[in-house]
Scaffold this active site. Structure first.
Site, PDB file in Angstrom:
ATOM      1  N   GLU A 104       0.890  -1.163   0.000  1.00  0.00           N
ATOM      2  CA  GLU A 104       0.000   0.000   0.000  1.00  0.00           C
ATOM      3  C   GLU A 104       0.923   1.206   0.000  1.00  0.00           C
ATOM      4  O   GLU A 104       1.733   1.369   0.910  1.00  0.00           O
ATOM      5  CB  GLU A 104      -0.874  -0.100   1.251  1.00  0.00           C
ATOM      6  CG  GLU A 104      -2.055   0.817   1.229  1.00  0.00           C
ATOM      7  CD  GLU A 104      -1.868   1.932   2.202  1.00  0.00           C
ATOM      8  OE1 GLU A 104      -1.407   3.000   1.762  1.00  0.00           O
ATOM      9  OE2 GLU A 104      -2.172   1.740   3.389  1.00  0.00           O
TER      10      GLU A 104
ATOM     11  N   CYS B 294      -1.971   8.241   4.420  1.00  0.00           N
ATOM     12  CA  CYS B 294      -2.040   7.815   3.010  1.00  0.00           C
ATOM     13  C   CYS B 294      -3.301   8.360   2.340  1.00  0.00           C
ATOM     14  O   CYS B 294      -3.385   8.410   1.120  1.00  0.00           O
ATOM     15  CB  CYS B 294      -1.995   6.305   2.915  1.00  0.00           C
ATOM     16  SG  CYS B 294      -3.016   5.501   4.125  1.00  0.00           S
TER      17      CYS B 294
HETATM   18  P1  NAP Z   1       9.785   3.544   3.083  1.00  0.00           P
HETATM   19  O1  NAP Z   1      11.033   4.308   2.840  1.00  0.00           O
HETATM   20  O2  NAP Z   1       9.106   2.954   1.919  1.00  0.00           O
HETATM   21  O3  NAP Z   1      10.148   2.392   4.154  1.00  0.00           O
HETATM   22  C1  NAP Z   1       9.220   1.431   4.620  1.00  0.00           C
HETATM   23  C2  NAP Z   1       9.962   0.167   5.054  1.00  0.00           C
HETATM   24  O4  NAP Z   1      10.461  -0.507   3.899  1.00  0.00           O
HETATM   25  C3  NAP Z   1      11.188   0.439   5.921  1.00  0.00           C
HETATM   26  O5  NAP Z   1      11.328  -0.633   6.822  1.00  0.00           O
HETATM   27  C4  NAP Z   1      12.319   0.458   4.936  1.00  0.00           C
HETATM   28  O6  NAP Z   1      13.556   0.155   5.502  1.00  0.00           O
HETATM   29  C5  NAP Z   1      11.881  -0.624   3.957  1.00  0.00           C
HETATM   30  N1  NAP Z   1      12.399  -0.415   2.607  1.00  0.00           N
HETATM   31  C6  NAP Z   1      12.319   0.723   1.878  1.00  0.00           C
HETATM   32  N2  NAP Z   1      12.870   0.535   0.665  1.00  0.00           N
HETATM   33  C7  NAP Z   1      13.280  -0.761   0.621  1.00  0.00           C
HETATM   34  C8  NAP Z   1      13.945  -1.548  -0.359  1.00  0.00           C
HETATM   35  N3  NAP Z   1      14.285  -1.048  -1.539  1.00  0.00           N
HETATM   36  N4  NAP Z   1      14.225  -2.825  -0.063  1.00  0.00           N
HETATM   37  C9  NAP Z   1      13.913  -3.337   1.158  1.00  0.00           C
HETATM   38  N5  NAP Z   1      13.307  -2.640   2.131  1.00  0.00           N
HETATM   39  C10 NAP Z   1      12.989  -1.362   1.867  1.00  0.00           C
HETATM   40  O7  NAP Z   1       8.725   4.434   3.819  1.00  0.00           O
HETATM   41  P2  NAP Z   1       8.833   5.347   5.114  1.00  0.00           P
HETATM   42  O8  NAP Z   1      10.132   5.195   5.802  1.00  0.00           O
HETATM   43  O9  NAP Z   1       7.647   4.992   5.887  1.00  0.00           O
HETATM   44  O10 NAP Z   1       8.667   6.828   4.606  1.00  0.00           O
HETATM   45  C11 NAP Z   1       9.398   7.371   3.525  1.00  0.00           C
HETATM   46  C12 NAP Z   1       8.449   8.068   2.579  1.00  0.00           C
HETATM   47  O11 NAP Z   1       7.467   7.139   2.116  1.00  0.00           O
HETATM   48  C13 NAP Z   1       7.614   9.181   3.190  1.00  0.00           C
HETATM   49  O12 NAP Z   1       8.301  10.390   3.264  1.00  0.00           O
HETATM   50  C14 NAP Z   1       6.426   9.223   2.274  1.00  0.00           C
HETATM   51  O13 NAP Z   1       6.737   9.959   1.129  1.00  0.00           O
HETATM   52  C15 NAP Z   1       6.214   7.787   1.882  1.00  0.00           C
HETATM   53  N6  NAP Z   1       5.145   7.127   2.687  1.00  0.00           N
HETATM   54  C16 NAP Z   1       3.891   7.092   2.166  1.00  0.00           C
HETATM   55  C17 NAP Z   1       2.878   6.491   2.885  1.00  0.00           C
HETATM   56  C18 NAP Z   1       1.505   6.417   2.344  1.00  0.00           C
HETATM   57  O14 NAP Z   1       0.682   5.837   3.005  1.00  0.00           O
HETATM   58  N7  NAP Z   1       1.224   6.953   1.200  1.00  0.00           N
HETATM   59  C19 NAP Z   1       3.104   5.939   4.147  1.00  0.00           C
HETATM   60  C20 NAP Z   1       4.390   6.005   4.675  1.00  0.00           C
HETATM   61  C21 NAP Z   1       5.396   6.593   3.916  1.00  0.00           C
HETATM   62  P3  NAP Z   1      14.561   1.375   5.812  1.00  0.00           P
HETATM   63  O15 NAP Z   1      13.816   2.358   6.639  1.00  0.00           O
HETATM   64  O16 NAP Z   1      15.709   0.749   6.502  1.00  0.00           O
HETATM   65  O17 NAP Z   1      14.923   1.970   4.478  1.00  0.00           O
END
Ligand code: NAP
Length: 506
Positions: A263, A300
């Site tokens: 999601e 989200c």
């Molecule tokens: P994220 O960067 O996607 O990380 C979520 C989880 O997935 C973390 O445990 C992360 O580990 C892991 N992960 C990320 N990229 C990966 C990859 N290539 N391979 C393996 N694992 C991976 O999301 P976030 O930390 O929650 O937030 C970052 C940005 O995501 C926000 O600023 C926002 O823009 C977006 N976001 C959107 C929503 C929504 O509902 N639309 C919700 C949350 C976040 P690490 O932290 O160690 O990288």
């Protein structure tokens, strides 16, 4: 007490040497506990033990799995102030939100417990034999749902409880009979460890096999190791499009590809008709200022895009919306990286040609607090520039002024998939509401009429998922009891003797 270790099949341990600490975003300092990232061996151990547990867990009765889920809910409540304090420390979110989200988490666990107390959720289907049918006899066929196997769950940064360690993905997978391995979100590893300890206690009290639950700390590599492990059979993820897509591609490249229910991003278009603006401009500006800034915009379902057809009232409405939005006291974001992402994405969007910033909070801000922004642009500029269509995760919304209804529908048709779409209109509206709904329903998973997209009810009729990139599989929901369907597959039993059938198919 927080150990900083991984929880592997009921035991807290850490072989690794790579350390990290969470951050207190309100004070912009690291928290004291040192966490240790899981090694590849620890990930393998968690997956192997989950597979062993699966052989036993999948055969537990629905009542036993319900007891387990209810016990997790009880243990989470028993953590009381310790959990609420840790949640606030690691997320910067206020106490009311912590308590509310804990309530939602407990409610989800109990809802899935209730669902699996009987076997109806498996959509059991029976076709009686017709031995005398001509030209060929028909066999007795009985269809049901069985669990897929161990599920990897990636905790969400923006819901440290309700979409994390014992959140909706974990609760629905355990309800289905799938062991769970959580990759805890590094921003709230302490909250995750406390919840993991509650799950371990609940598993012990209800006699579940220890491998039914593990939680590992770590960065990208730990997640990659987990999704690559052959004994992991499905993935639940909430977060960024780049993260969700990377895991989806990784899972598809495995020798045995597995489903990834991710999601991800959404800008949640809201159509506000000129007639609605003419009748209730102030009320709409107030309601939307509240929705855009709710939870510092870190939902989200945040309304990141408002669409209208230009009328004599449009500019006044946008000015009032901007004034009301920036008058709301700025709040702390979840983490310095989220704040950095908000600023850079906001800058990327607002620097595009044709965009005007109508209002931006200009007062003093503590380091991780967010300045809300309302910007506007014409429909023609928006149509030709996809850079304006991206999610700005935070208290931001872009108002698009369309020259007419055709342009509005062209914009809706050109949007990427969305979790929600909202229509704000009058009963005797001048726009063709049927045509607008028709366009919207092709792009979204949930349509709201005269409301706001923020606030996702947990109930069976909820759909939280939409066409890509809102989610990787728009046929399923991440919220509500139907979320269990992600972790099961259908199986038919043909011409089976009663004694070999599962109890619920006899
Ligand atoms: P994220 O960067 O996607 O990380 C979520 C989880 O997935 C973390 O445990 C992360 O580990 C892991 N992960 C990320 N990229 C990966 C990859 N290539 N391979 C393996 N694992 C991976 O999301 P976030 O930390 O929650 O937030 C970052 C940005 O995501 C926000 O600023 C926002 O823009 C977006 N976001 C959107 C929503 C929504 O509902 N639309 C919700 C949350 C976040 P690490 O932290 O160690 O990288």
């Amino acid at each position: 007490m927080i150990t900083g270790k991984n929880c592997i099949a009921g035991k807290f341990k850490a072989e690794g040497k790579t350390e990290f600490r969470t951050i207190d975003p309100k004070n912009n300092v690291h928290n004291p506990t040192v966490f240790l990232e899981a090694t590849q061996n620890e990930v393998i151990e968690a997956a192997d033990k989950a597979w062993d547990a699966f052989k036993v867990f999948r055969k537990q009765s629905g009542e036993n799995r319900a007891d387990f889920l209810n016990a997790i809910a009880d243990e989470i409540l028993a953590l009381d102030k310790e959990l609420v304090d840790m949640y606030m420390l690691e997320s910067g979110l206020p106490e009311g939100r912590a308590v509310g989200e804990r309530g939602r988490t407990v409610f989800q666990l109990r809802s899935f417990a209730k669902l699996v107390e009987n076997e109806d959720w498996r959509e059991n289907t029976f076709d009686a034999a017709e031995p005398d049918r001509k030209p060929l006899p028909k066999a007795d066929l009985r269809k049901t749902m069985i669990p897929l196997g161990p599920v990897a769950v990636f905790g969400a940064s923006n819901f440290p409880l309700a979409y994390s360690t014992a959140g909706g993905d974990t609760a629905s997978a355990l309800a289905a009979g799938c062991p769970v391995i959580v990759k805890s979100h590094p921003m709230h590893a302490g909250t995750s460890e406390l919840v993991a300890s509650a799950i371990v206690k609940a598993a012990e009290k209800t006699g579940m096999p220890p491998g039914v639950f593990s939680s590992i700390n770590g960065g990208i590599q730990a997640g990659v190791d987990l999704v690559s492990h052959p004994k992991v059979k499905a993935v639940g993820f909430t977060g960024s499009i780049s993260g969700g897509r990377a895991l989806y591609d990784l899972a598809a490249k495995r020798d045995e590809p597995i489903p990834v229910f991710a999601e991800m991003g959404s800008i949640n278009p809201v159509i506000i008709t000129p007639k609605a603006i003419a009748k209730r401009s102030s009320e709409l500006a107030k309601t939307y200022a509240g929705s855009i800034t709710l939870g510092t915009g870190q939902f989200c379902t945040n309304p990141g895009l408002l669409l209208t057809v230009v009328s004599t009232d449009t500019e006044d409405f946008i000015t009032e919306l901007a004034k009301k939005t920036i008058a709301i006291e700025p709040q702390c974001m979840l983490h310095p990286n989220i704040k950095k992402g908000y600023e850079s994405k906001g800058e990327q969007v607002t620097s595009q040609p044709g965009i005007s910033v109508v209002g931006k909070y200009e007062g003093n801000l503590d380091p991780n607090f967010a300045a809300s922004i309302i910007a506007s642009v014409s429909g023609a500029e928006f149509l030709k520039n996809p850079k304006m269509h991206q999610e700005v995760f935070g208290p931001f919304s872009l108002v698009v002024k369309c020259k007419n209804e055709n342009e509005l529908i062209e914009i809706i048709d050109g949007l990427e998939g969305q979790l929600t779409g909202t229509l704000i209109a009058e009963k005797d509206d001048d726009l063709d509401l049927v045509a607008l709904v028709d366009a919207l329903q092709n792009r979204v998973g949930r349509i709201i009429y005269n409301g706001v997209p923020t606030g996702v009810e947990v109930c069976p009729a909820m759909q939280h998922g939409g066409p890509y990139p809102a989610s990787t599989d728009s046929r399923f929901t991440a919220v509500g009891t139907h979320a269990i369907k992600r972790w099961v597959r259908p199986i038919s039993y043909q011409s089976f003797p009663k004694e070999l059938l599962p109890e619920h198919l006899k």
